[in-house]
Design a protein around this motif. Structure first.
Motif, PDB file in Angstrom:
ATOM      1  N   SER A 204      -7.056   9.745   8.829  1.00  0.00           N
ATOM      2  CA  SER A 204      -8.330   9.366   9.430  1.00  0.00           C
ATOM      3  C   SER A 204      -8.495   7.866   9.299  1.00  0.00           C
ATOM      4  O   SER A 204      -7.687   7.180   8.673  1.00  0.00           O
ATOM      5  CB  SER A 204      -9.488  10.092   8.744  1.00  0.00           C
ATOM      6  N   TYR A 205      -9.566   7.356   9.893  1.00  0.00           N
ATOM      7  CA  TYR A 205      -9.794   5.910   9.831  1.00  0.00           C
ATOM      8  C   TYR A 205      -9.991   5.446   8.397  1.00  0.00           C
ATOM      9  O   TYR A 205      -9.552   4.350   8.024  1.00  0.00           O
ATOM     10  CB  TYR A 205     -11.012   5.543  10.689  1.00  0.00           C
ATOM     11  N   PHE A 206     -10.631   6.260   7.577  1.00  0.00           N
ATOM     12  CA  PHE A 206     -10.960   5.848   6.215  1.00  0.00           C
ATOM     13  C   PHE A 206      -9.948   6.317   5.177  1.00  0.00           C
ATOM     14  O   PHE A 206     -10.100   6.023   3.994  1.00  0.00           O
ATOM     15  CB  PHE A 206     -12.355   6.359   5.842  1.00  0.00           C
ATOM     16  N   ALA A 207      -8.943   7.051   5.586  1.00  0.00           N
ATOM     17  CA  ALA A 207      -7.882   7.500   4.672  1.00  0.00           C
ATOM     18  C   ALA A 207      -6.585   7.510   5.462  1.00  0.00           C
ATOM     19  O   ALA A 207      -6.250   8.494   6.114  1.00  0.00           O
ATOM     20  CB  ALA A 207      -8.185   8.872   4.092  1.00  0.00           C
ATOM     21  N   LYS A 208      -5.860   6.409   5.408  1.00  0.00           N
ATOM     22  CA  LYS A 208      -4.616   6.277   6.155  1.00  0.00           C
ATOM     23  C   LYS A 208      -3.499   7.029   5.431  1.00  0.00           C
ATOM     24  O   LYS A 208      -3.413   7.014   4.215  1.00  0.00           O
ATOM     25  CB  LYS A 208      -4.236   4.805   6.300  1.00  0.00           C
ATOM     26  N   GLY A 209      -2.644   7.654   6.189  1.00  0.00           N
ATOM     27  CA  GLY A 209      -1.529   8.332   5.553  1.00  0.00           C
ATOM     28  C   GLY A 209      -1.010   9.478   6.413  1.00  0.00           C
ATOM     29  O   GLY A 209      -1.497   9.715   7.519  1.00  0.00           O
ATOM     30  N   VAL A 210      -0.027  10.203   5.880  1.00  0.00           N
ATOM     31  CA  VAL A 210       0.590   9.862   4.587  1.00  0.00           C
ATOM     32  C   VAL A 210       1.737   8.895   4.828  1.00  0.00           C
ATOM     33  O   VAL A 210       2.389   8.933   5.873  1.00  0.00           O
ATOM     34  CB  VAL A 210       1.107  11.133   3.856  1.00  0.00           C
ATOM     35  N   PHE A 211       2.003   8.014   3.808  1.00  0.00           N
ATOM     36  CA  PHE A 211       3.028   6.998   3.918  1.00  0.00           C
ATOM     37  C   PHE A 211       3.999   7.108   2.749  1.00  0.00           C
ATOM     38  O   PHE A 211       3.603   7.425   1.625  1.00  0.00           O
ATOM     39  CB  PHE A 211       2.396   5.604   3.923  1.00  0.00           C
ATOM     40  N   PRO A 212       5.278   6.799   3.017  1.00  0.00           N
ATOM     41  CA  PRO A 212       6.219   6.676   1.913  1.00  0.00           C
ATOM     42  C   PRO A 212       5.904   5.378   1.137  1.00  0.00           C
ATOM     43  O   PRO A 212       5.230   4.502   1.675  1.00  0.00           O
ATOM     44  CB  PRO A 212       7.578   6.589   2.620  1.00  0.00           C
ATOM     45  N   PRO A 213       6.312   5.250  -0.110  1.00  0.00           N
ATOM     46  CA  PRO A 213       7.255   6.142  -0.800  1.00  0.00           C
ATOM     47  C   PRO A 213       6.601   7.322  -1.514  1.00  0.00           C
ATOM     48  O   PRO A 213       7.286   8.238  -1.933  1.00  0.00           O
ATOM     49  CB  PRO A 213       7.908   5.199  -1.815  1.00  0.00           C
ATOM     50  N   ASN A 214       5.280   7.312  -1.683  1.00  0.00           N
ATOM     51  CA  ASN A 214       4.616   8.350  -2.476  1.00  0.00           C
ATOM     52  C   ASN A 214       4.142   9.531  -1.643  1.00  0.00           C
ATOM     53  O   ASN A 214       3.636  10.500  -2.196  1.00  0.00           O
ATOM     54  CB  ASN A 214       3.416   7.756  -3.229  1.00  0.00           C
ATOM     55  N   GLN A 215       4.275   9.419  -0.317  1.00  0.00           N
ATOM     56  CA  GLN A 215       3.780  10.469   0.578  1.00  0.00           C
ATOM     57  C   GLN A 215       2.316  10.779   0.265  1.00  0.00           C
ATOM     58  O   GLN A 215       1.912  11.920   0.120  1.00  0.00           O
ATOM     59  CB  GLN A 215       4.637  11.733   0.471  1.00  0.00           C
TER      60      GLN A 215
END
Length: 835
Positions: free
Chosen positions: A253-264
């Protein structure tokens, strides 16, 4: 002169005639506009035939009853007896119909699908028929029939509905509240679908059925049993809401970007990041007021303590946040029971649970605030609801010397320390209390002083702390900033903390338009219409957009399909256009809300209008801040479904004569309340408690030792180069030596947060982005191979060597001592390009 004799069952006959005729009319209109649809879909002819038979049967029954046919009159009498309280099965009819409806709607979705073209097209004429019939039925039951349950509510209900109709005509004729502003004008609120409403009512009735089983056994102490049953209901609501919300699908969402590596994992963005950074800075001893002089110290403290005890994982932290925030349905249950009974309290609480589930599921499509985000609207809603509970208790006991005014003031102070908007409820509360005590002004002044004392006891310590340290307070700074940027189009003044936040990292760039010259067609609304019209427009837009929380269509009943409608499209293009069925649904919902206000007022006096006062006050504060719609609705949108559900519960109880609390218990509780008197000692104890809560914010804020303020360059360099991993890195010592000779070279230690491998807005490249806390807020970009990435534990110390760029540091090497991980840049031009 004698009144003309009216035939028996005249109103029933008229209702049957109108409903049948309308059903046939809407079906014929549909077939005329879509003549080929019946042949295009299997089962379409059967649907149309069933529709026509049902409408014709209703029309024929109306004709027979109106003409006085004996068999028809007997049939009407039997039907009324079947639905009346004289029938032992009366209380089971509504739950039975709800169960059948839920089974049928689920079966239709499973069989034909939520996006079936025929059903989507049929939804419009079917919605017209259903909502128009519901409007007629409700109006006849309330205003035409001699229904004892509604006899005392008719005059106030008529006045309230007339006022709502006039406001609607004002909005439609002037377009105020429908013409979008070009900033902070947001989408509609999170909707509850009509089949979800059916499930909510069914579960509420099932809960009261269980209550009846548990309270059937005779007992000596009825009051004690009632308390235990309420505690059990509150516990089930709390645990059930926390569990149910965690099952909701959550995505980027706009206020919670993700999920991204490296921590997923997710990381907070924009306002959510700014709220979280206050708590993160507290943990390193710089204080909640960092980095931007927060006016939300209580929520920042809450997030900081969550990180202290449960770690930095976004999903884990928000899971515990959900557990805490699940108190909200419990508060609504208490408020509903205060103003009506347990059945109503259960219905309102379950509505809030379902709405929050929808809000969490909607984050991928629309900008909302919910318990999975680091946003202040949800905790503000909790505290405002608790404030409503305290105000109702105060006004219901206005003849007593109780501590409720002090408690109400304390809760309002806490709400203002989560979000600035509740500050407007201070004058609203004082004016409302003045109306309550209008005939006892001497008593009013004492109660008003207690109310103000509660606010000061909670907010005073934090205000004093900031005034002593910075010479001003964050609330004045925030209000001034809102006025400067949103109405006078000026740049916001720097925060007293001295920390500068770079645009594009965690916040949107401020929009500043020139104020002189002739306004263009796309200029801000206030430049074209004036500040007063703009403010009024945002106020009405809040009220309109919050109506979308209530069911407004029959089909489709899948949330993702509903959210594709124009009311949730960004940029905002909706300007008030509604299909006929949706317009009729809005009329029905407004009628129910108006009836709910009238019922609550006549049943509870001034206490019954507390949710209405909160609604008007909070949405006015949104308008004064030039905000409306979407997440800004959340703290007060519960007031609409609160009043919406009350007449539905009353209609059911009028037919089934159901009570969720034995009459003798009401008398016992009333007698106990009449005997209860608060001593000055209890008021003093409450004041001490409130002062302790208010003082805890600055005291906890000051309790963490300051870290990273005294950097040790040689020690940091030694740790970076002498660790076992660095010794295996060929050429690293030479690169460190060359970079350290550059003017923009930077070597520092800090606390690492939010690791994410993604594109970087400040240089247009893809790499590992880290937020590192030290006295300065530092964003570090490291060009690394994605194949070499590994889990990086956030919240731990990191030593960074890099080059200071515009708004960020490009790292050459970064070392995490706690994990023994060394990150090294793959950019061969980093040293040469560093000034």
């Amino acid at each position: 002169m004698n009144k003309p004799h009216r035939k028996p069952h005249f109103l029933s006959a008229v209702l049957l005639l109108m409903t049948g005729a309308e059903g046939l009319l809407f079906l014929l209109m549909f077939l005329r506009l879509h003549p080929g649809e019946l042949n295009a879909f299997s089962g379409a002819s059967l649907v149309a035939l069933l529709w026509a038979c049902a409408a014709a049967l209703l029309f024929a029954a109306g004709v027979c009853v109106l003409s006085g046919r004996p068999r028809a009159l007997v049939w009407i009498d039997k039907t009324k007896r079947f639905f009346s309280a004289q029938n032992a099965w009366a209380r089971w009819l509504v739950p039975g119909f709800l169960a059948l409806y839920l089974a049928a709607s689920t079966g239709i979705i499973k069989l034909w699908g939520a996006a079936n073209p025929l059903l989507v097209q049929l939804a419009e004429p079917a919605g017209r028929w259903f909502f128009l019939a519901a409007i007629q039925t409700v109006l006849i039951l309330v205003f035409a029939r001699e229904t004892p349950a509604f006899r005392g509510f008719r005059k106030p209900a008529a006045l309230i509905l007339a006022g709502i109709a006039l406001l609607w005509l004002l909005v439609v004729s002037t377009r105020i509240g429908l013409e979008p502003d070009n900033r902070y004008w947001n989408v509609a609120g999170v909707p509850i679908l009509i089949n979800q409403l059916g499930l909510i009512l069914f579960l509420a009735l099932f809960g009261i059925f269980l209550y009846g089983l548990l309270s059937r056994k005779p007992t000596i102490n009825l009051h004690r049993r009632e308390i235990l049953l309420d505690l059990l209901a509150c516990l089930i609501l709390w645990v059930g809401a926390a569990w149910f919300w965690q099952q909701a699908p959550f995505s980027n969402s706009y206020f919670a970007k993700g999920v991204f590596p490296p921590n997923q994992d997710f990381y907070p963005y924009s306002d959510a990041a700014l709220s979280d950074l206050g708590g993160q800075y507290m943990l390193i001893g710089k204080g909640l007021e960092y980095p931007y002089f927060t006016e939300k110290p209580l929520y920042a403290l809450f997030l900081g303590l969550l990180h202290h005890f449960v770690g930095q994982s976004y999903l884990q932290t928000t899971t515990w946040q959900m557990i805490c925030f699940a108190i909200f349905p419990v508060l609504l249950y208490i408020l509903g029971k205060q103003l009506h009974n347990r059945l109503f309290g259960l219905a309102v609480a379950l509505f809030s649970v379902a709405k929050e589930y929808n809000a969490i599921s909607s984050t991928v499509k629309i900008s909302v605030s919910n318990s999975r985000l680091y946003l202040s609207e949800f905790p503000t809603m909790i505290l405002i609801t608790a404030l409503a509970v305290a105000l109702v208790a105060w006004f219901k006991r206005r003849d007593e010397k109780s501590a409720w005014p002090l408690v109400a003031g304390g809760l309002l102070g806490l709400a203002a320390m989560v979000r600035t908007n509740p500050l407007i409820l201070i004058p609203v509360g004082l004016i409302f209390a003045l109306w309550v005590y209008r005939r006892r002004l001497k008593q009013y002044w004492a109660q008003a002083l207690l109310f103000l004392a509660g606010i000061l006891l909670v907010m005073g310590p934090w205000l004093a702390f900031n005034t002593i340290k910075y010479g001003t307070d964050p609330f004045t700074y925030k209000i001034t900033a809102v006025i400067q940027t949103r109405f006078f189009h000026r740049e916001q003044e720097p925060a007293p903390t001295g920390i500068m936040l770079h645009d594009g990292i965690f916040q949107r760039k401020q929009l500043v338009n020139p104020a002189d010259g002739k306004p263009a067609d796309d200029a801000p609304l206030d430049a074209r219409t004036g500040v007063v019209s703009l403010t009024l427009g945002h106020f009405f837009n809040n009220e309109i957009k919050s109506l979308f929380t209530l069911p407004f269509m029959l089909y489709p009943n899948k949330l993702p399909i509903v959210l594709d409608l124009p009311y949730w499209q960004e940029p905002i293009v909706w300007r008030g256009e509604l299909p006929v069925s949706t317009f009729l649904a809005f009329v029905l919902n407004l009628i129910l809300i108006g009836l709910g206000i009238a019922i609550s007022w006549k049943s509870n006096g001034a206490a019954g209008l507390v949710p209405l006062a909160i609604n008007l006050g909070y949405f006015a504060s949104n308008a004064l801040a030039r905000t409306s719609g979407s997440r800004y609705l959340l703290p007060a949108d519960w007031t609409l479904y609160f009043y919406f559900l009350l007449p539905l519960i009353m209609l059911y109880e009028n037919g089934a004569h159901l009570r969720s609390t034995p009459p003798e218990n009401h008398l016992g509780e009333k007698d106990n309340r009449a005997k209860a008197r608060r001593s000055p000692a209890s008021i003093a104890a409450c004041a001490v408690l409130l002062f302790g809560v208010g003082s805890a914010v600055p005291l906890i804020n000051l309790s963490y030792p300051e870290l990273y303020s005294r950097q040790q360059p040689e020690e940091n360099k030694s740790m970076l180069l002498s660790n076992p991993i660095a010794l295996t890195q060929a050429g690293l010592p030479e690169q460190v030596k060359l970079l350290m000779q550059k003017e923009n070279a930077l070597l520092f230690e800090g606390r690492m947060l939010y690791p994410r491998y993604r594109d970087f807005s400040l240089n247009g490249e893809t790499g590992l982005i880290l937020t590192v806390l030290r006295p300065e807020l530092t964003h570090v970009f490291i060009a690394v191979n994605p194949e070499e990435l590994t889990y990086l534990e956030p919240g731990k110390d990191m030593i960074v060597l890099g080059c200071q760029r515009d708004g960020y540091v490009e790292g050459l090497a970064a070392y995490l001592p706690g994990q023994h991980i060394l990150l090294r840049s793959t950019n061969p031009d980093l040293i040469d390009s560093c000034p």
